[in-house]
Design an enzyme around this catalytic site. Structure first.
Site, PDB file in Angstrom:
ATOM      1  N   GLU A  34     -29.473 -16.450 -16.867  1.00 45.71           N
ATOM      2  CA  GLU A  34     -28.019 -16.340 -16.973  1.00 45.71           C
ATOM      3  C   GLU A  34     -27.377 -17.682 -17.322  1.00 45.71           C
ATOM      4  O   GLU A  34     -26.436 -17.743 -18.116  1.00 45.71           O
ATOM      5  CB  GLU A  34     -27.434 -15.791 -15.676  1.00 45.71           C
ATOM      6  CG  GLU A  34     -27.689 -14.311 -15.452  1.00 45.71           C
ATOM      7  CD  GLU A  34     -26.983 -13.426 -16.456  1.00 45.71           C
ATOM      8  OE1 GLU A  34     -25.970 -13.858 -17.046  1.00 45.71           O
ATOM      9  OE2 GLU A  34     -27.436 -12.288 -16.656  1.00 45.71           O
ATOM     10  N   CYS A 184     -19.154   1.951 -34.810  1.00 46.14           N
ATOM     11  CA  CYS A 184     -18.585   2.989 -33.950  1.00 46.14           C
ATOM     12  C   CYS A 184     -19.286   4.336 -34.089  1.00 46.14           C
ATOM     13  O   CYS A 184     -19.356   5.106 -33.121  1.00 46.14           O
ATOM     14  CB  CYS A 184     -17.096   3.142 -34.233  1.00 46.14           C
ATOM     15  SG  CYS A 184     -16.136   1.646 -33.861  1.00 46.14           S
ATOM     16  N   CYS A 193     -13.393   6.712 -26.593  1.00 48.61           N
ATOM     17  CA  CYS A 193     -12.871   5.375 -26.905  1.00 48.61           C
ATOM     18  C   CYS A 193     -11.459   5.474 -27.468  1.00 48.61           C
ATOM     19  O   CYS A 193     -11.192   6.260 -28.392  1.00 48.61           O
ATOM     20  CB  CYS A 193     -13.797   4.679 -27.903  1.00 48.61           C
ATOM     21  SG  CYS A 193     -13.271   2.990 -28.301  1.00 48.61           S
TER      22      CYS A 193
END
Length: 262
Positions: A34, A184, A193
């Site tokens: 991370e 998309c 969405c």
């Protein structure tokens, strides 16, 4: 197909399961990944993480090493203050163990703490980084603060929790719901969405050019210090060296003639 089933099926088929730090539930290895991934592309971390975690497989091993060795092993990942903070966090963990509140560790913020919990112990802790925030803002159709985005990530990923929800939404943002030209048509969240594309008012930051920047000047000094035990101060960029010394990333010897890693 339910929203949960669609997102879960997409993640099963298209998630970045091959990333080596995803094969472990060790909180130390997750923390290292991370920290490396902050402001650094995944492709570069893929090259650096295996050797680095091999060199410092536990917090105790890193804490026992001099800071200069950690900075040298950080090599060209950039933003070497991250290496210093990681070494400081390792020192705390080696001495006191892992705290319940991971944000008390040097360099560990709200997102990193939640991401470690989710990946290491599957705790149902919502965590939002840039990719997840982009996904949830577009699905919700509005700009969100961090806490609102965390709550939205739980709603949008309902049925998934902990590690799977975090990584599914992260991978969706990194590979499908990208900052520019989102795909998309292949998005499992397309039906619900609100925007099906970039959100009006969406903040997209572009990192300043590296060439000719002060970051580059600091990097050139760091490269010299990594490559030599001691370097003549007169041979280094004085302003860049001074900033590295102020950050605890370099040391000027008594007398001021030579510089080295801590």
């Amino acid at each position: 197909m339910t929203r949960r089933a669609a997102l879960a099926a997409w993640y099963d088929a298209h998630g970045r399961h091959e990333l080596p730090w995803r094969a472990t539930r060790d909180p130390w290895a997750v923390l290292v990944s991370e920290v490396m991934l902050q402001q650094t592309q995944v492709a570069r971390v893929l090259v650096a993480w295996p050797a680095f975690i091999g060199r410092f497989p536990t917090a105790a091993v890193m804490a026992a090493a001099p800071l200069g060795a950690v900075i040298a092993a950080w090599d060209r990942l950039g933003y070497p203050r991250r290496a210093r903070r990681l070494w400081e966090a390792a020192t705390v963990v080696a001495r006191d163990g892992w705290p319940d509140d991971l944000t008390t560790l040097p360099g560990v913020g709200r997102y990193t703490a939640a991401a470690i919990h989710a990946q290491a112990s599957d705790r149902d802790a919502p965590a939002v980084e840039v990719n997840i925030k982009r996904v949830v803002q577009r699905v919700e159709g509005r700009v969100l603060g961090d806490r609102a985005a965390e709550a939205a990530s739980v709603r949008i990923g309902r049925g998934l929790h902990g590690r799977d929800r975090l990584l599914a939404l992260m991978d969706l943002g990194a590979t499908v719901c990208t900052a520019r030209d989102p795909a998309c048509a292949g998005c499992p969240l397309r039906r619900r969405c609100a925007t099906r594309g970039p959100l009006a008012g969406e903040i997209r930051t572009r990192q300043a050019a590296f060439a000719g920047s002060f970051r580059q000047r600091r990097g050139l000094v760091m490269a010299r210090l990594r490559g030599e035990v001691r370097v003549a101060v007169a041979d280094l960029d004085a302003e860049a060296l001074a900033s590295l010394v102020a950050d605890g990333l370099a040391v000027v010897a008594r007398g001021g003639r030579t510089a080295r890693l801590p």
